[in-house]
Design an enzyme around this catalytic site. Sequence first.
Site, PDB file in Angstrom:
ATOM      1  N   HIS A 348      -2.339 -19.084  17.505  1.00 56.74           N
ATOM      2  CA  HIS A 348      -0.937 -18.654  17.509  1.00 56.74           C
ATOM      3  C   HIS A 348      -0.384 -18.264  16.151  1.00 56.74           C
ATOM      4  O   HIS A 348       0.779 -17.887  16.055  1.00 56.74           O
ATOM      5  CB  HIS A 348      -0.042 -19.763  18.070  1.00 56.74           C
ATOM      6  CG  HIS A 348      -0.027 -19.811  19.557  1.00 56.74           C
ATOM      7  ND1 HIS A 348       0.871 -19.078  20.296  1.00 56.74           N
ATOM      8  CD2 HIS A 348      -0.792 -20.467  20.445  1.00 56.74           C
ATOM      9  CE1 HIS A 348       0.661 -19.301  21.579  1.00 56.74           C
ATOM     10  NE2 HIS A 348      -0.351 -20.140  21.701  1.00 56.74           N
ATOM     11  N   LYS A 534      15.924 -16.954  16.828  1.00 56.50           N
ATOM     12  CA  LYS A 534      14.550 -17.447  16.651  1.00 56.50           C
ATOM     13  C   LYS A 534      14.606 -18.577  15.649  1.00 56.50           C
ATOM     14  O   LYS A 534      15.632 -18.775  15.003  1.00 56.50           O
ATOM     15  CB  LYS A 534      13.644 -16.317  16.145  1.00 56.50           C
ATOM     16  CG  LYS A 534      14.236 -15.542  14.959  1.00 56.50           C
ATOM     17  CD  LYS A 534      13.409 -14.327  14.586  1.00 56.50           C
ATOM     18  CE  LYS A 534      13.595 -13.172  15.525  1.00 56.50           C
ATOM     19  NZ  LYS A 534      12.394 -12.843  16.290  1.00 56.50           N
ATOM     20  N   ARG A 535      13.537 -19.327  15.514  1.00 57.76           N
ATOM     21  CA  ARG A 535      13.541 -20.388  14.514  1.00 57.76           C
ATOM     22  C   ARG A 535      13.824 -19.817  13.137  1.00 57.76           C
ATOM     23  O   ARG A 535      13.469 -18.668  12.852  1.00 57.76           O
ATOM     24  CB  ARG A 535      12.191 -21.125  14.526  1.00 57.76           C
ATOM     25  CG  ARG A 535      12.027 -22.037  15.709  1.00 57.76           C
ATOM     26  CD  ARG A 535      13.108 -23.107  15.789  1.00 57.76           C
ATOM     27  NE  ARG A 535      12.937 -24.109  14.760  1.00 57.76           N
ATOM     28  CZ  ARG A 535      12.384 -25.296  14.943  1.00 57.76           C
ATOM     29  NH1 ARG A 535      11.977 -25.664  16.143  1.00 57.76           N
ATOM     30  NH2 ARG A 535      12.259 -26.143  13.940  1.00 57.76           N
ATOM     31  N   LYS A 540      10.376 -14.898   8.944  1.00 51.69           N
ATOM     32  CA  LYS A 540      11.129 -14.136   9.952  1.00 51.69           C
ATOM     33  C   LYS A 540      12.278 -13.341   9.322  1.00 51.69           C
ATOM     34  O   LYS A 540      12.876 -12.482   9.945  1.00 51.69           O
ATOM     35  CB  LYS A 540      11.662 -15.076  11.035  1.00 51.69           C
ATOM     36  CG  LYS A 540      10.554 -15.682  11.908  1.00 51.69           C
ATOM     37  CD  LYS A 540      11.143 -16.655  12.933  1.00 51.69           C
ATOM     38  CE  LYS A 540      10.095 -17.335  13.777  1.00 51.69           C
ATOM     39  NZ  LYS A 540       9.656 -16.523  14.941  1.00 51.69           N
ATOM     40  N   THR A 642       8.305 -13.217  21.149  1.00 54.72           N
ATOM     41  CA  THR A 642       8.627 -12.978  22.558  1.00 54.72           C
ATOM     42  C   THR A 642      10.108 -12.686  22.755  1.00 54.72           C
ATOM     43  O   THR A 642      10.483 -12.104  23.765  1.00 54.72           O
ATOM     44  CB  THR A 642       8.217 -14.169  23.441  1.00 54.72           C
ATOM     45  OG1 THR A 642       8.684 -15.378  22.843  1.00 54.72           O
ATOM     46  CG2 THR A 642       6.716 -14.227  23.631  1.00 54.72           C
ATOM     47  N   LYS A 646      12.187 -10.203  25.495  1.00 55.29           N
ATOM     48  CA  LYS A 646      13.337 -10.587  26.330  1.00 55.29           C
ATOM     49  C   LYS A 646      14.519  -9.671  26.072  1.00 55.29           C
ATOM     50  O   LYS A 646      15.228  -9.271  27.006  1.00 55.29           O
ATOM     51  CB  LYS A 646      13.762 -12.027  26.012  1.00 55.29           C
ATOM     52  CG  LYS A 646      12.707 -13.085  26.233  1.00 55.29           C
ATOM     53  CD  LYS A 646      13.144 -14.407  25.583  1.00 55.29           C
ATOM     54  CE  LYS A 646      11.987 -15.364  25.418  1.00 55.29           C
ATOM     55  NZ  LYS A 646      12.286 -16.459  24.471  1.00 55.29           N
TER      56      LYS A 646
END
Length: 811
Positions: A348, A534-535, A540, A642, A646
Amino acid sequence: MDLTKKRFKEEFSQTFENMYAFDIKNSTAIQQYTALGNYLRFSYSDDWNKTNKKYLNEQVKQVYYFSIEFLPGRMLKSNLLNLGILDTVRDGLVDLGLDFEEIVKSEVDPGLGNGGLGRLASCFMDSIASLGLPGNGNGIRYRYGLFQQKFVDGYQVELPDNWLRNGNVWEVRKENKAVTVRFGGQVGLVEAANGHLKPTYFNTQNILAVPYDTGMVGYQNDVINNLRLWSAEIPPEEEIHYHTIAEREQVNQITEVLYPDDSNHEGQTLRLRQEYFFTSAGIQSVIQYYKQTGLSWQNFPDKIAIHINDTHPSLAIPELMRVLLDEEDLSWEQAWEITKKTMSYTNHTVLQEAMEKWPIDMVKKLLPRIYQVIEEINRRHIEKKLSLYGSDLTYRTAIIADGYVKMAHLAIVGSHSVNGVAKLHTEILMHDVLNDFYQMYPAKFNNKTNGITQRRWLHLANEELTKLIDSKIGTDWKTNPAELKLFKAFIADQETLDKLGTIKLVNKEKFAAYTKNEMGIEINPEALFDVQIKRLHAYKRQLLNVLHIIDRYLKIKEDPTLAIQPRVFIFGAKAAPSYSYAKQIIKLINALAELINNDQEVDDKLKIVFVENYGVSLAELIIPAAEVSEQISLAGKEASGTSNMKLMLNGALTIATLDGANVEIRDFVGEDNLFLFGLNDQEVQILNKNGSYHPREIYETNPRLKQVLNTLIDGTIPDIEMEGRVIFDSLVYHNDEYFLLKDFDSYIQAQEEIDLLYQNKTKWNQKSLMNIASSGPFSADFTIQRYAEEIWKIDSQLIDVHQKLFLTEPI
Ligand SMILES: *Cc1c(COP(=O)(O)O)cnc(C)c1O
């Protein structure tokens, strides 16, 4: 499920009275929810039992999906949808004078996962059941889920998540299926009846693993699979050995809390205990099941597939070996063949800090027999590969090296399949991060791009959009998401495009009502809603988003009459409690929100909404209201993502780097229908390799960016003296590890293109429609179909013809 409204009302009222012995009129929403949940569980229990019996009696091959996290979200509505009785029950409750939405909201959202990995596991559970595949989840029943996030003076504060406070209507405790998991002690060789020396364990600490099973309801197909979560208890026969509260606490601790780290390896003994606890319990329960079939051990891989979701369950490999060797008396060669054929592994992440490795001494002490087995796996691996690949390559693949047990190495050597979670990620695994293994085992490597369940993320979260799609292309897309592409036919249909705009506006109004009521922030539903959920993690790049917001803020301050497209920037993110840089970014965003949201001059041209406690339920509220999807990680770092899928499915336009599944999103939706910017993976690699990146130079030579960055340290943003300095230094002086400064200009440019496009509602809605219509390939149904066919070799038990449609490749 067949159910008339009349029967529902009678049976539900009866269930309520049986449970509570008073009239439903005098009840609370929580009581109504509890009664309804119990009623539903009773109604599907027969199908649950039948599904189990069918798998056993027909001896079909089953998969067991081992994951240390599952993040299912609230289950009432999804169970109603999948049982096919959502409308019946909703109408019936109205007749009874009850408030359906209140009942739905009184379910606690179980936070048994951190983010993407746990959510993926739950999307997979939904797809496995909905495809009629024989599959089960195996994980931990944490007493406390991921912390509840609060903001106090803009800082993240963590509160415990006592999610079981009101019980859990979906689970069934099965103490008759409990198993014993052993820790510590010593291993000795004792002569067995057949004269063989048999490894025997002494002085172990024995923990009872008690399973709690939850039905995984398939979409209108009468299939109910099983999610088994384990809880640690003191074995009743050993109560006598636990004298002090501290001793008893040590047992309960194993399944007490979920580690709140996302993409970061937590090297504590308790975490290793958790990992062995649920894998050992899971393996033992699979073995018990298999013994009921009466088949020989050689047939085990024909009937059982075990999937390891990231490395956390990779002790499943030595644990299965241990059982086959020590308890079932198989030879090493036999046991190893069976184990390899049974196990498959998903990688992952490529982040070094997330790679699990355990100090040898820790493993030896906590799991002495397991350590011996790992040593022997490693010894044989090295011995076999040395002559073929030479010592450099071979020793780089060692499972035990530098004082550590390397979990990814164990997972790769011990399984027959290793997959990445997006095309780019799998390429990086094969050619870079796991290249040594790829050279040894090229055939093991494969890609399975992640997916999401359209049932939760469109059908339930966005019922209005679902109705529109149904009215245009029919309802077959629900069981064959490839059909969503039929929606493309409406690209020039003004009525459909206007309708899309209206639905989006209604969803934005719903979210605006939430921010007003829950946060006291008024936002204009006509503004553009820009979403990053998101986290919180440096890779990110929420911080890049922040730099863009500051740039906009400065523009407005420079010219308050400026006609700029109003935007609301929406954030949802938890930071790991020990991740101080991420927490400093949270403080920065909140301080900036405080500044901007209260500036009269800015008015509603710019607003920031940072929702507290982001999780699945908030995602379901935010995603249907989103117009821009921020997928801006540094290229090469996000394995898949993901939330990108969505958001696209709900008509948001993506602003993205070519990272993770963004690459495939680009391929399906077309370059014209999303906004790309920034370095690609190759360019990042080159900059990293030749050390030619100098952010300080960019700071000095880009006056606009300099101005933006200076607001972090010049008092423009209130109350961030310390945080602003740390963040500024990380970018300007400490080499800007994630290349924000490098990507800044091209990011701003892409944002300007977004503003421009938004001025033309029809063109915007056309691109929105193209996104919805191109998102079918990202259904987890397809992902799971590929896992089932190519890795697990399991077959759908459905004979229904519409299920065959799944076999069409999404194009
Ligand atoms: C989908 C989802 C995620 C994953 O988001 P990414 O942007 O892919 O990291 C995390 N948390 C929740 C609650 C989700 O629903």
